[in-house]
Write an enzyme that holds these catalytic residues in place. Structure first.
Site, mmCIF file in Angstrom:
data_model
loop_
_atom_site.group_PDB
_atom_site.id
_atom_site.type_symbol
_atom_site.label_atom_id
_atom_site.label_comp_id
_atom_site.label_asym_id
_atom_site.label_seq_id
_atom_site.Cartn_x
_atom_site.Cartn_y
_atom_site.Cartn_z
ATOM 1 N N ASN A 10 25.904 8.177 -24.056
ATOM 2 C CA ASN A 10 27.614 8.285 -23.686
ATOM 3 C C ASN A 10 28.290 8.339 -23.455
ATOM 4 O O ASN A 10 27.963 7.967 -21.787
ATOM 5 C CB ASN A 10 26.830 9.730 -24.261
ATOM 6 C CG ASN A 10 27.569 11.051 -22.666
ATOM 7 O OD1 ASN A 10 28.778 10.622 -23.444
ATOM 8 N ND2 ASN A 10 27.596 12.065 -23.142
ATOM 9 N N LYS A 12 31.091 9.382 -22.186
ATOM 10 C CA LYS A 12 32.228 9.729 -21.262
ATOM 11 C C LYS A 12 33.369 10.079 -21.862
ATOM 12 O O LYS A 12 33.887 9.775 -22.970
ATOM 13 C CB LYS A 12 31.254 10.640 -20.323
ATOM 14 C CG LYS A 12 29.807 10.669 -20.255
ATOM 15 C CD LYS A 12 29.072 11.240 -18.976
ATOM 16 C CE LYS A 12 27.282 10.556 -18.575
ATOM 17 N NZ LYS A 12 26.958 11.504 -18.351
ATOM 18 N N HIS A 97 26.225 19.416 -23.909
ATOM 19 C CA HIS A 97 25.479 18.408 -22.865
ATOM 20 C C HIS A 97 26.085 18.778 -21.395
ATOM 21 O O HIS A 97 26.558 20.039 -20.894
ATOM 22 C CB HIS A 97 27.040 17.389 -22.770
ATOM 23 C CG HIS A 97 26.354 16.345 -22.230
ATOM 24 N ND1 HIS A 97 26.738 15.866 -19.584
ATOM 25 C CD2 HIS A 97 25.720 14.749 -21.774
ATOM 26 C CE1 HIS A 97 26.314 15.474 -19.803
ATOM 27 N NE2 HIS A 97 25.625 14.250 -20.603
ATOM 28 N N GLU A 99 27.468 18.235 -18.524
ATOM 29 C CA GLU A 99 29.057 18.287 -18.297
ATOM 30 C C GLU A 99 30.019 18.749 -19.351
ATOM 31 O O GLU A 99 30.632 19.537 -18.048
ATOM 32 C CB GLU A 99 29.389 16.762 -18.503
ATOM 33 C CG GLU A 99 29.428 16.235 -16.832
ATOM 34 C CD GLU A 99 29.241 14.327 -17.500
ATOM 35 O OE1 GLU A 99 29.045 14.181 -18.232
ATOM 36 O OE2 GLU A 99 27.839 14.258 -17.159
ATOM 37 N N GLU A 169 18.091 15.949 -20.351
ATOM 38 C CA GLU A 169 18.771 15.536 -19.492
ATOM 39 C C GLU A 169 18.379 16.354 -17.760
ATOM 40 O O GLU A 169 19.616 17.302 -18.013
ATOM 41 C CB GLU A 169 20.426 15.242 -20.175
ATOM 42 C CG GLU A 169 20.300 14.256 -21.230
ATOM 43 C CD GLU A 169 21.863 13.760 -21.213
ATOM 44 O OE1 GLU A 169 21.741 12.408 -20.870
ATOM 45 O OE2 GLU A 169 22.741 14.442 -21.222
ATOM 46 N N GLY A 175 23.785 10.583 -13.418
ATOM 47 C CA GLY A 175 24.736 10.226 -12.255
ATOM 48 C C GLY A 175 24.587 10.006 -11.061
ATOM 49 O O GLY A 175 25.307 9.313 -10.271
ATOM 50 N N SER A 215 20.164 8.775 -14.913
ATOM 51 C CA SER A 215 20.039 7.492 -15.059
ATOM 52 C C SER A 215 18.732 6.284 -15.299
ATOM 53 O O SER A 215 18.669 5.648 -14.361
ATOM 54 C CB SER A 215 20.009 7.894 -13.299
ATOM 55 O OG SER A 215 20.424 8.507 -12.649
#
Ligand code: 13P
Length: 251
Positions: A10, A12, A97, A99, A169, A175, A215
């Site tokens: 991904n 992003k 997702h 985010e 996730e 991250g 991560s």
């Protein structure tokens, strides 16, 4: 059909068309055609066609979109349609997702509509679920991911549930350099698998790939992938470098 494991990148909001072409030139030179796994790239919508062009000769590589709008088309300035994604060659769409949920306020109800649209368009929805740190500390992880899964599949017919993909996730692992332990990942994947089985039966549920993300890097990819119930990896930061990505793909 996909082959398991599924190793997905991904990107992003990184890698425009120029960077993507350079990345793929380097990556494809190191990564010959895979016969025992499926690779997926989720580039930005603006980079999508550059990636499609670069992987034209590679049926082992799927290209997907990071998001679609919850309507198929119309007066929605700035949004991307699942029908256009299909026309452009996408095979899979990330839905929900972390985010999208936490930066852009995407609701469970929106994921219901999006998964339904994606599957009507005959793309594979890859529904992302995961708890925040506060939810984890409150002992609510299983309840949160079950709620997110239930919403995502609410309007899917059983055969579409059987051909979708899931990604677990944990929000606190994205991250941050903190990953779930392989045991934690196995536990939560097990929760998801049982919830799927309650809806479509054990045999069909066993075929749904459940990826882990958060991560993942070249140091931990093989261990996470070897964990029971982990059918693949969804990688953010470490997928941006062609060398790191090649070594994750070989995990
Ligand atoms: P990182 O690998 O950068 O933690 O991102 C994970 C992710 O969100 C993939 O979708």
């Amino acid at each position: 059909m996909h082959l398991k494991p599924i190793i997905a990148a991904n990107w992003k909001m990184n890698h425009g068309p120029t960077d993507a072409r350079a990345f793929l030139q380097r990556f494809l030179a190191q990564a010959p055609r895979q016969h025992d796994r499926t690779l997926v790239f989720f580039p930005s919508a603006l980079t999508f066609s550059a990636v499609m062009e670069s992987v034209r000769e590679r049926p082992d590589i799927w290209v997907g979109v990071q998001n679609v709008y919850s309507e198929a088309q119309g007066a929605y300035t700035g949004e991307n349609s699942v029908l256009m994604a299909r026309d452009a060659g996408a095979r899979v769409a990330l839905i929900g997702h972390s985010e999208r949920r936490h930066v852009f306020g995407e609701t469970d109800a929106a994921t219901t509509k999006k998964c339904a649209l994606v599957s009507q368009a005959r793309l594979v929805p890859m529904l992302c679920v995961g708890e925040t740190l506060a939810e984890r500390e409150a002992g609510a992880t299983a309840a949160v991911v079950e709620r997110q899964l239930t919403a995502g599949i609410a309007e899917l017919e059983d055969p579409s549930v059987a051909t979708m993909m899931l990604a677990y996730e944990p929000v606190w692992a994205i991250g941050t350099g903190r990953t779930a332990t392989p045991d934690d990942a196995s536990d939560i994947h097990g929760v998801l698998r049982r919830a799927l089985a309650a809806r479509i039966g054990e045999k069909a549920a066993a075929g749904v790939p459940i990826l882990y993300g958060g991560s993942v890097n070249r140091g931990n990819a093989a261990t996470l992938l070897a964990a029971p119930e982990v059918d693949g990896l969804l990688v953010g930061g470490a997928s941006l470098d062609p060398d790191a990505w090649s070594s994750i793909v070989r995990s």
